[in-house]
Scaffold this motif. Sequence first.
Motif, PDB file in Angstrom:
ATOM      1  N   MET A  20       0.827  -1.203   0.000  1.00 16.71           N
ATOM      2  CA  MET A  20       0.000   0.000   0.000  1.00 16.71           C
ATOM      3  C   MET A  20       0.866   1.260   0.000  1.00 16.71           C
ATOM      4  N   LEU A  47      -5.008   2.935   5.443  1.00 14.22           N
ATOM      5  CA  LEU A  47      -5.686   2.510   4.215  1.00 14.22           C
ATOM      6  C   LEU A  47      -5.839   0.992   4.165  1.00 14.22           C
ATOM      7  N   VAL A  48      -4.826   0.257   4.642  1.00 10.66           N
ATOM      8  CA  VAL A  48      -4.911  -1.199   4.682  1.00 10.66           C
ATOM      9  C   VAL A  48      -6.046  -1.630   5.596  1.00 10.66           C
ATOM     10  N   LYS A  52      -9.374  -0.880   3.840  1.00 11.10           N
ATOM     11  CA  LYS A  52      -9.572  -1.810   2.730  1.00 11.10           C
ATOM     12  C   LYS A  52      -9.899  -3.197   3.240  1.00 11.10           C
ATOM     13  N   ARG A  53      -9.209  -3.620   4.310  1.00 12.97           N
ATOM     14  CA  ARG A  53      -9.453  -4.956   4.858  1.00 12.97           C
ATOM     15  C   ARG A  53     -10.848  -5.055   5.460  1.00 12.97           C
ATOM     16  N   GLY A  79     -13.218  -5.292   2.708  1.00 12.84           N
ATOM     17  CA  GLY A  79     -13.060  -6.579   2.042  1.00 12.84           C
ATOM     18  C   GLY A  79     -13.780  -7.700   2.757  1.00 12.84           C
TER      19      GLY A  79
END
Length: 219
Positions: A79, A196-197, A200-201, A204
């Motif tokens: 990322m 951000l991870v 996003k996770r 997801g």
Amino acid sequence: MKLVKRDILNIDECLKLNNIKYIDVRYELIDHLVSEYEAMEIYQHLDSFLSERMAWCKEIARKKQKSIPRRLQKMVGKMFFTVLKKPKTWLCVVLVGAIFYVLSGQQFSRGTMRYILLSPLLACVLVQLYYMASLGFKSNWTNKFLALNYLVNLFALPHFFLWGIAGWLPKELLNNYYFMVPYILIGTLVNYAAILVFLKRRMGIWEEYRFIKDYMVYN
């Protein structure tokens, strides 16, 4: 036989009682167990089914939980380089650099300039602390979407990179703004990448396991 909400909650509770703590791991197991049970031609009692499959669940959870720190490192690193490729990132870098250059010409003390330099990084830290407090400690299921130790692993990595390396640097470099400005900038971008991870996770998991919305989200 299609399982109902109460059955799904019982499966989740059974996994938690067996110390399967990471939520994304737990719901991946739920997804598999539900699909396997509903596909059975001869149905057995759910408790008996779970008892037979729990050893397998623990083994899968152990392997996945063991791989989480390394997986997080790869995700944050990937990322970070994704963020570097974005034109908006460099626009922000130029803007922050220009602001710092203008402020450096003012009669601020060295300590004040350090606080100004650290302000973007501190902003990322406050966002991380907010997610840890709001998603790690509250009792409502939707607010505990990711386990607290998952967040600690995710957000601690960039700080280990930033402050761990700083402890080995000579004082001459730490007092040199030409070194510290890009160093703090990189640290800030790595921490931003970790945020951000996380986002996003979290999204997801929702997309991968949409049955959670049907069975498990409390209104």
